[in-house]
Design a protein around this motif. Structure first.
Motif, PDB file in Angstrom:
ATOM      1  N   LYS A   1       0.770  -1.313  -0.195  1.00 37.86           N
ATOM      2  CA  LYS A   1      -0.040   0.113  -0.107  1.00 37.86           C
ATOM      3  C   LYS A   1       0.849   1.082   0.034  1.00 37.86           C
ATOM      4  O   LYS A   1       1.298   1.577   1.095  1.00 37.86           O
TER       5      LYS A   1
ATOM      6  N   ARG B   1       0.370   4.029  -2.572  1.00 34.34           N
ATOM      7  CA  ARG B   1       0.137   4.970  -3.487  1.00 34.34           C
ATOM      8  C   ARG B   1      -1.230   5.824  -2.810  1.00 34.34           C
ATOM      9  O   ARG B   1      -1.459   5.273  -1.879  1.00 34.34           O
TER      10      ARG B   1
ATOM     11  N   LEU C   1      -3.019   8.475  -8.076  1.00 34.77           N
ATOM     12  CA  LEU C   1      -4.562   8.388  -8.684  1.00 34.77           C
ATOM     13  C   LEU C   1      -5.219   9.684  -8.395  1.00 34.77           C
ATOM     14  O   LEU C   1      -5.024  10.285  -7.461  1.00 34.77           O
TER      15      LEU C   1
ATOM     16  N   LEU D   1     -12.302   3.837  -8.034  1.00 35.53           N
ATOM     17  CA  LEU D   1     -11.020   3.693  -7.986  1.00 35.53           C
ATOM     18  C   LEU D   1     -10.566   2.845  -6.743  1.00 35.53           C
ATOM     19  O   LEU D   1      -9.491   2.044  -7.014  1.00 35.53           O
TER      20      LEU D   1
ATOM     21  N   LYS E   1     -10.778  -0.958  -7.184  1.00 31.39           N
ATOM     22  CA  LYS E   1      -9.967  -1.402  -8.248  1.00 31.39           C
ATOM     23  C   LYS E   1      -8.385  -1.343  -7.655  1.00 31.39           C
ATOM     24  O   LYS E   1      -7.862  -2.425  -7.772  1.00 31.39           O
ATOM     25  N   HIS E   2      -8.184  -0.392  -6.706  1.00 32.05           N
ATOM     26  CA  HIS E   2      -6.918  -0.352  -6.452  1.00 32.05           C
ATOM     27  C   HIS E   2      -6.469  -0.497  -4.839  1.00 32.05           C
ATOM     28  O   HIS E   2      -5.268  -0.030  -4.643  1.00 32.05           O
ATOM     29  N   CYS E   3      -7.471  -0.945  -4.229  1.00 29.02           N
ATOM     30  CA  CYS E   3      -7.425  -0.414  -2.544  1.00 29.02           C
ATOM     31  C   CYS E   3      -6.105  -1.103  -2.159  1.00 29.02           C
ATOM     32  O   CYS E   3      -5.576  -1.005  -1.118  1.00 29.02           O
ATOM     33  N   ASP E   4      -5.538  -2.459  -2.655  1.00 28.99           N
ATOM     34  CA  ASP E   4      -4.654  -3.014  -2.161  1.00 28.99           C
ATOM     35  C   ASP E   4      -3.328  -2.324  -2.344  1.00 28.99           C
ATOM     36  O   ASP E   4      -2.149  -2.553  -1.780  1.00 28.99           O
ATOM     37  N   GLN E   5      -3.296  -1.335  -3.346  1.00 26.90           N
ATOM     38  CA  GLN E   5      -2.029  -0.705  -3.285  1.00 26.90           C
ATOM     39  C   GLN E   5      -2.166   0.887  -2.588  1.00 26.90           C
ATOM     40  O   GLN E   5      -1.292   1.683  -2.680  1.00 26.90           O
ATOM     41  N   ILE E   6      -3.274   1.350  -2.341  1.00 26.04           N
ATOM     42  CA  ILE E   6      -3.594   2.458  -1.741  1.00 26.04           C
ATOM     43  C   ILE E   6      -3.182   2.623  -0.316  1.00 26.04           C
ATOM     44  O   ILE E   6      -4.011   2.004   0.404  1.00 26.04           O
TER      45      ILE E   6
ATOM     46  N   TYR F   1     -12.642   0.179   2.136  1.00 27.27           N
ATOM     47  CA  TYR F   1     -11.621  -0.256   1.640  1.00 27.27           C
ATOM     48  C   TYR F   1     -10.520  -0.335   2.523  1.00 27.27           C
ATOM     49  O   TYR F   1      -9.194  -0.562   1.800  1.00 27.27           O
TER      50      TYR F   1
END
Length: 449
Positions: A136, A138, A174, A204, A207-212, A245
């Motif tokens: 996580k 980003r 993002l 968003l 789709k991307h929570c594992d990176q946020i 998330y």
């Protein structure tokens, strides 16, 4: 010495912020000798009503006696000591009081707003690493957002004029659509526009929570975006989505904290609490540089460990400066003793009435108001509108600094009705002058706050 002497010396020696210095060959720098209340006074005795609180920092007027005395008293005891391994009374008391006001825990100090953003971003990033989720990394920020101009802060700032030059230095993040009420479709309310933006943000996150690591937002008012205001329901939804998330919510209240948006902290109008709160600008009433990040105890505990590398090793030499903390304590005393928020509500209602002649103009669009901030957009063909309007207001003894084609008022809370009358009158006259005259030939405008 005269204005001209100081102007020349400054131009020769000082690199001014947020400025294309070549412009000052034509547009003179304004040398200021002293400040009194809502007024700035130059070396030739000319007076300028400070309608933007000297870049949004001055809450109670220049030279406020109570803040000034608090600094003098502290100066007789301790001017500064490093906060690594040491502490002092003002920083302890300020941290305790900010925690009580915000509902958040330990306070970490810096010297300016961009530093506060950097601190919050690094804390969130490091928290997830300490918590076994190193992926996580980003951040999500809003379109047209502004969070400062250091490298980390620029990565979450969406103002190309500031960020595009340094794109190769920045970690890509993002962007989520802005909940700006001006973007409401026909038939939509400000709340509808905010909810629509929140749904896009959810896409968003899904789709991307594992990176946020976190979402960072300017609650209620995006300042450098042209005082873009949104409905509090966006913050309510944002808090729900961040919980769902499992990402942090960073509230950048550098500009809107300390009563600017109407409540002590802007996020309070949505009935939420962020995971990180960034503060600066008004925290010392405009007297001394200071910034602060407050966070939840769970975040603090993730760094509390025998392993030094798990600690938050970020530092500034002047972290928690005693003089600045003393000024901040005086600011909190003024809020409490003078019931500033209640007094501001009365003033805001009266001042909005005084602005009716502005609202009624045919070239004014999207008049908006939140707390002690007023703004409107001007329909004009002039690409140099901001510079032309700034110059026209200076001629009338007022400091207003438009953002592109957005004129805004963010005066000290101590402005009186007569001074507001003068500010509105000058604003009307300046609009007439700028709109009736031709292009000044100073080139395309840039949206500087």
């Amino acid at each position: 010495m005269s204005n001209q002497d100081w102007l020349r010396r400054s131009f020769d020696a000082v690199w001014h912020p947020c400025t294309q210095m070549k412009r000052h060959e034509r547009l003179p720098i304004v040398p200021i000798a002293r400040g009194e209340g809502a007024w700035l006074i130059d070396f030739d005795g000319n007076r300028y009503l400070d309608g933007v609180s000297s870049w949004w920092v001055n809450l109670f007027g220049h030279g406020h006696p109570r803040i000034r005395q608090a600094i003098r008293d502290q100066l007789d005891q301790l001017e500064h000591v490093m906060l690594a391994g040491f502490t002092h009374r003002p920083v302890v008391e300020l941290s305790e009081r900010l925690a009580k006001l915000s509902g958040l825990g330990h306070a970490f100090y810096g010297s300016d707003g961009a530093s506060a953003t950097e601190i919050a971003l690094k804390m969130s990033f490091h928290y997830w690493k300490n918590s076994g989720q190193p992926g996580k990394t980003r951040f999500i920020s809003l379109e047209n957002s502004y969070h400062g101009e250091t490298v980390g802060a620029l990565a979450v700032t969406d103002v190309p004029l500031f960020s595009s030059t340094y794109a190769d230095l920045l970690k890509p993040g993002l962007r989520a659509p802005s909940p700006d009420a001006r973007l409401a479709a026909p038939g939509e309310s400000a709340a509808d526009a905010a909810l629509r933006a929140a749904r896009s943000l959810e896409n968003l996150l899904a789709k991307h929570c594992d990176q946020i690591a976190a979402v960072i937002v300017e609650p209620l008012v995006q300042g450098a975006a042209g005082m873009a205001m949104h409905d509090p329901v966006y913050l309510t939804e944002l808090r729900r989505l961040c919980d769902q998330y499992q990402v942090h919510l960073i509230a950048d209240e550098i500009a809107v904290g300390f009563g600017r948006a109407g409540s002590f902290f802007a996020y309070q109008q949505a009935g939420i609490t962020p995971d990180f709160l960034c503060l600066s600008k008004g925290i010392t009433g405009g007297f001394l540089p200071l910034s602060c990040v407050l966070t939840r105890d769970a975040v603090y505990q993730a760094f509390y460990h025998d392993d030094v590398a798990r600690g938050f090793l970020h530092s500034h030499s002047y972290t928690g400066n005693a003089l600045a903390c003393a000024a901040a304590l005086a600011v909190l005393d003024i809020f409490e003793d003078e019931d500033v928020l209640a007094a501001n509500r009365v003033k805001a209602e009266e001042w909005t009435r005084k602005m009716q002649p502005l609202i009624a103009r045919g070239d004014v669009r999207h008049f908006r108001h939140r707390g002690m901030i007023w703004a409107f957009d001007v329909e004009t063909e002039r690409s140099d509108f901001a510079l032309a309007y700034f110059s026209a207001m200076l001629k009338r003894g007022c400091l207003l600094r438009p953002i592109g084609k957005t004129v805004y008022f963010m005066p000290p809370y101590t402005l009186n009705n007569e001074e507001m009358d003068g500010l509105v009158r000058a604003s009307l006259e300046a609009l007439d002058e700028v709109q009736s005259s031709g292009q000044s030939g100073q080139g395309e405008e840039t949206p500087l706050p």
